[in-house]
Design a protein around this motif. Structure first.
Motif, PDB file in Angstrom:
ATOM      1  N   GLU A  17       0.387  -1.339   0.327  1.00 58.35           N
ATOM      2  CA  GLU A  17       0.024   0.067  -0.177  1.00 58.35           C
ATOM      3  C   GLU A  17       0.990   0.963   0.165  1.00 58.35           C
ATOM      4  O   GLU A  17       2.151   1.378   0.260  1.00 58.35           O
ATOM      5  CB  GLU A  17      -0.976  -0.343   1.378  1.00 58.35           C
ATOM      6  CG  GLU A  17      -1.642   1.313   1.230  1.00 58.35           C
ATOM      7  CD  GLU A  17      -2.289   1.840   2.544  1.00 58.35           C
ATOM      8  OE1 GLU A  17      -2.766   1.953   3.202  1.00 58.35           O
ATOM      9  OE2 GLU A  17      -3.133  -0.602   2.901  1.00 58.35           O
ATOM     10  N   GLN A  18       0.458   2.049  -0.806  1.00 60.86           N
ATOM     11  CA  GLN A  18       1.057   3.319  -1.151  1.00 60.86           C
ATOM     12  C   GLN A  18       1.218   4.061   0.687  1.00 60.86           C
ATOM     13  O   GLN A  18      -0.237   4.700   1.330  1.00 60.86           O
ATOM     14  CB  GLN A  18       0.962   4.147  -1.997  1.00 60.86           C
ATOM     15  CG  GLN A  18       1.234   4.065  -2.859  1.00 60.86           C
ATOM     16  CD  GLN A  18       1.173   4.376  -4.365  1.00 60.86           C
ATOM     17  OE1 GLN A  18      -0.214   5.163  -4.553  1.00 60.86           O
ATOM     18  NE2 GLN A  18       1.480   5.009  -5.443  1.00 60.86           N
ATOM     19  N   ASN A  21      -1.678   6.950   0.780  1.00 62.11           N
ATOM     20  CA  ASN A  21      -2.522   6.824   1.640  1.00 62.11           C
ATOM     21  C   ASN A  21      -3.159   6.819   2.521  1.00 62.11           C
ATOM     22  O   ASN A  21      -4.028   7.402   3.818  1.00 62.11           O
ATOM     23  CB  ASN A  21      -3.434   5.592   1.208  1.00 62.11           C
ATOM     24  CG  ASN A  21      -2.865   4.654  -0.299  1.00 62.11           C
ATOM     25  OD1 ASN A  21      -2.985   5.636  -1.426  1.00 62.11           O
ATOM     26  ND2 ASN A  21      -3.121   3.407  -0.311  1.00 62.11           N
ATOM     27  N   PHE A 124       4.871   8.300  -2.325  1.00 61.96           N
ATOM     28  CA  PHE A 124       4.126   7.069  -2.773  1.00 61.96           C
ATOM     29  C   PHE A 124       5.095   6.088  -3.937  1.00 61.96           C
ATOM     30  O   PHE A 124       4.883   4.684  -4.506  1.00 61.96           O
ATOM     31  CB  PHE A 124       3.633   8.267  -4.317  1.00 61.96           C
ATOM     32  CG  PHE A 124       2.488   9.306  -4.830  1.00 61.96           C
ATOM     33  CD1 PHE A 124       1.386   8.827  -4.930  1.00 61.96           C
ATOM     34  CD2 PHE A 124       3.122  10.219  -4.309  1.00 61.96           C
ATOM     35  CE1 PHE A 124       0.196   9.646  -4.154  1.00 61.96           C
ATOM     36  CE2 PHE A 124       1.824  11.602  -3.713  1.00 61.96           C
ATOM     37  CZ  PHE A 124      -0.094  10.585  -3.581  1.00 61.96           C
ATOM     38  N   ASN A 125       6.480   6.501  -3.523  1.00 67.83           N
ATOM     39  CA  ASN A 125       6.717   5.019  -3.786  1.00 67.83           C
ATOM     40  C   ASN A 125       7.906   4.475  -2.578  1.00 67.83           C
ATOM     41  O   ASN A 125       8.501   3.838  -2.578  1.00 67.83           O
ATOM     42  CB  ASN A 125       8.716   6.507  -4.546  1.00 67.83           C
ATOM     43  CG  ASN A 125       7.801   5.993  -6.122  1.00 67.83           C
ATOM     44  OD1 ASN A 125       7.654   5.718  -6.778  1.00 67.83           O
ATOM     45  ND2 ASN A 125       9.482   7.303  -6.434  1.00 67.83           N
ATOM     46  N   THR A 126       6.664   4.821  -1.311  1.00 69.33           N
ATOM     47  CA  THR A 126       7.042   3.972  -0.688  1.00 69.33           C
ATOM     48  C   THR A 126       5.925   3.311  -0.446  1.00 69.33           C
ATOM     49  O   THR A 126       5.020   3.892  -0.285  1.00 69.33           O
ATOM     50  CB  THR A 126       7.089   5.606   1.174  1.00 69.33           C
ATOM     51  OG1 THR A 126       8.019   6.039   1.008  1.00 69.33           O
ATOM     52  CG2 THR A 126       7.284   4.254   2.387  1.00 69.33           C
ATOM     53  N   LEU A 127       5.861   1.814   0.416  1.00 75.34           N
ATOM     54  CA  LEU A 127       5.077   0.622   0.420  1.00 75.34           C
ATOM     55  C   LEU A 127       4.935   0.321   1.572  1.00 75.34           C
ATOM     56  O   LEU A 127       6.389   0.151   2.452  1.00 75.34           O
ATOM     57  CB  LEU A 127       5.051  -0.232  -0.827  1.00 75.34           C
ATOM     58  CG  LEU A 127       5.038   0.188  -2.330  1.00 75.34           C
ATOM     59  CD1 LEU A 127       5.609  -0.892  -2.712  1.00 75.34           C
ATOM     60  CD2 LEU A 127       3.882   0.521  -2.869  1.00 75.34           C
TER      61      LEU A 127
END
Length: 185
Positions: A17-18, A21, A124-127
């Motif tokens: 999940e980004q 969020n 957005f590039n961290t999950l």
């Protein structure tokens, strides 16, 4: 054709999940901040990195910076009414000041060789781990784990770049929530 190619080997991650969020929802897992800081410190302190590592990615950045510079010059020289508060600020501040700031950023970004950078480090590039149970209202995964993805823009660049990129989105989300009256999050 004489171009360098890099191979990135990864492993499967349950983090899917980004991180964005959480910021959009206004509830962020505070366990992630020190872990993200440790990861950035580790890559920024790596020794023996070739200073020209992945320099070819800077061509895209250079082209984008040139477009930004052209936009700034046109906007500051325009005699029409600014379209938004950003353009108004640019005109009020003066073309010379804004152009110099953009040119300095462009030079620093492309020519500084302080440390290894992710180069595109943002929410957005961290999950992060998926929420385990929506029904039980569990907001975060059990371990507070994350994975930083999209490393294709990694290069040797200026100190503080990744940290600045990493902080800009959360600050923007806090401002949006506050502007919409949600000051308790």
């Amino acid at each position: 054709d004489g171009q360098k190619m890099k191979l990135l080997v990864t492993e499967y991650s349950k983090a899917d999940e980004q991180f964005a969020n959480q910021h959009i929802e206004g509830l962020v897992d505070i366990r992630l901040a020190p872990k993200l800081a440790d990861m950035l410190a580790a890559i920024h302190n790596m020794q023996g990195i070739d200073p020209s590592f992945n320099d070819q990615c800077k061509l895209n950045i250079s082209g984008l910076n040139e477009q930004i510079l052209e936009y700034v010059k046109e906007t500051c020289a325009s005699t029409t009414t600014p379209k938004d508060r950003t353009e108004k600020y640019m005109v009020e501040t003066g073309g010379e000041v804004i152009v110099k700031a953009v040119q300095t950023m462009h030079y620093e970004y492309l020519n500084c060789r302080d440390c290894l950078q992710h180069g595109d480090c943002h929410v957005f590039n961290t999950l992060v781990e998926s929420k385990p149970s929506i029904e039980k209202l569990e907001a975060f995964g059990p371990n507070g784990d994350f994975v930083q993805c999209d490393w294709e823009m990694a290069f040797v660049g200026p100190k503080g770049l990744d940290v600045g990129m990493c902080l800009s989105h959360p600050i923007m989300y806090m401002m949006v929530h506050a502007l919409n009256g949600h000051t308790d999050a």
